[in-house]
Design an enzyme around this catalytic site. Structure first.
Site, PDB file in Angstrom:
ATOM      1  N   SER A 152       0.846  -1.189   0.000  1.00  0.00           N
ATOM      2  CA  SER A 152       0.000   0.000   0.000  1.00  0.00           C
ATOM      3  C   SER A 152       0.885   1.244   0.000  1.00  0.00           C
ATOM      4  CB  SER A 152      -0.960  -0.044   1.194  1.00  0.00           C
ATOM      5  OG  SER A 152      -2.013   0.866   1.032  1.00  0.00           O
ATOM      6  N   ASP A 319      -8.707  -6.695  -4.788  1.00  0.00           N
ATOM      7  CA  ASP A 319      -8.306  -5.362  -4.302  1.00  0.00           C
ATOM      8  C   ASP A 319      -8.829  -4.308  -5.268  1.00  0.00           C
ATOM      9  OD1 ASP A 319      -7.072  -3.068  -3.406  1.00  0.00           O
ATOM     10  OD2 ASP A 319      -5.032  -3.854  -3.509  1.00  0.00           O
ATOM     11  N   HIS A 352      -7.767  -5.599  -0.484  1.00  0.00           N
ATOM     12  CA  HIS A 352      -6.525  -4.849  -0.315  1.00  0.00           C
ATOM     13  C   HIS A 352      -5.706  -5.328   0.884  1.00  0.00           C
ATOM     14  CE1 HIS A 352      -3.794  -1.466  -0.645  1.00  0.00           C
ATOM     15  NE2 HIS A 352      -4.011  -1.159   0.620  1.00  0.00           N
TER      16      HIS A 352
END
Length: 371
Positions: A152, A319, A352
């Site tokens: 991320s 995601d 995610h």
């Protein structure tokens, strides 16, 4: 295999004249502190160091038990025999500039006033965060990294490192990330920041000494919004569906009827206990500003041409925050720039957050990549 000893956070303050940190926004920090932890041992030629970058709400405690009893946020990936094997590698992880877990940020004391910086703290970028951590490698006696990695926001930090210091890194493992923050993600972050800033207890950022405490309600809403983006639609359905929390039927009120409402309310209500609202503002803004190709006029191939590392991109099929397509675009551009790059799309129904909780197959993919 060995066992990890209990970890404690180390602090290093950079305050020498040559340590002045010039920021992308035009301001400088004459003194700043980096909080970090390390695991494993440097080998004889100091060639086994890996720098791990954390995501938005993370910190330097990536693995093992902390002195306060917390378990590391990536404990399933970092440790003896893990993907980032602490019996083989020397692992470093630092809290980002602008954070609230030991590194200098808005909650830190401003030496000019003796009070917390609050919103007098300068707005920082992903590149600024990387530049702040670069001198730590000198302190540790490391001239070159075997790898940088992160998921991320951590993936953005890893990308930035390969561009800012191409001669210092051999490999990069980028998980669930993107080369630039896209419009929808900017929008979600904006809503979260607005929730915090609209809380009457935010007080323009000057809430640290207020008897009413921090803007916990605004921060709770921001956390709830963010949490929804970390989990896929399918995972939400499977975990909660339309299940009611306690009653047998809807209450016909605006309270908590559904289990998913209760879950989000809980996640939001506890967040202020471990995270500073101002840091949330600063870090999400840094993410919004990130664009790996900003210095090459938006040319992603040219941006990767400025690097020298080998790249491993890992994405997760459910995601929707940083999709597999965005990760594949980076791999394609890196190869077009002459870099060795591979992208693996992993089946991960959670979405995610899968990079944080799903051990396989990313463990084997990373082991193979690190060699």
């Amino acid at each position: 295999m060995g066992a990890l000893t209990q970890q404690r956070t180390l602090l290093h303050t950079f305050d020498a004249p040559e340590d002045v940190l010039a920021l992308d926004g035009g301001q400088t920090l004459a003194s700043y502190t980096v909080a970090y932890q390390t695991w494993g041992q440097l080998n004889a030629d100091r060639s086994n160091a890996i720098l791990i970058f954390h995501a938005l709400s993370g910190d330097s405690h990536v693995s093992g038990e902390h002195e306060d009893g917390r378990i590391g946020w990536w404990d399933l990936m970092v440790g003896p025999g893990c993907a980032f094997d602490t019996d083989r590698y020397f692992i470093i992880c630092a809290n980002v500039l602008g954070g609230c877990k030991g590194s200098t940020g808005p909650s830190s004391t401003n030496p000019a006033t003796g009070r917390p910086y609050a919103t007098d703290f300068p707005v920082v970028t992903i590149n600024d965060m990387v530049r702040a951590q670069r001198p730590l490698l000198d302190v540790l006696g490391i001239g070159k990294l075997l790898a940088v990695t992160g998921g991320s926001m951590g993936g953005m930090l890893a990308l930035a490192f390969t561009q800012l210091y191409p001669e210092m890194v051999e490999r990069a493992v980028v998980l669930a990330s993107a080369h630039a923050q896209h419009a929808q993600a900017i929008a979600w972050n904006k809503i979260g920041r607005r929730a915090i800033m609209n809380d009457p207890l935010w007080r323009g950022g000057n809430y640290y000494d207020a008897p009413e405490g921090p803007p916990r309600h605004g921060l709770a809403v921001a956390r709830m919004i963010g949490h929804v983006t970390y989990i896929s639609e399918g995972a939400m359905d499977r975990k909660f569906g339309r299940a009611l929390q306690t009653a047998e039927k809807e209450s016909f009120s605006f309270g908590v009827d559904y289990s998913v409402e209760s879950y989000l309310a809980y996640q939001g209500s506890i967040f202020h206990q471990r995270f500073d609202a101002n840091s949330y503002l600063y870090i999400t803004r840094a993410i919004d500003y990130f664009d790996f190709s900003a210095q090459t006029g938006g040319d992603l191939v040219a941006a990767f041409a400025k690097t020298r590392a080998r790249f491993l991109f890992l994405s997760y099929d459910a995601d929707w925050l940083y999709s597999p397509e965005r990760n594949d675009a980076m791999a394609v551009a890196a190869r077009a720039a002459g870099r060795e790059a591979v992208h693996h799309k992993i089946h991960a129904p959670l979405g995610h957050d899968a990079f944080l909780v799903q051990k396989e197959p990313q463990t084997e993919l990373i082991r193979e990549f690190l060699g």
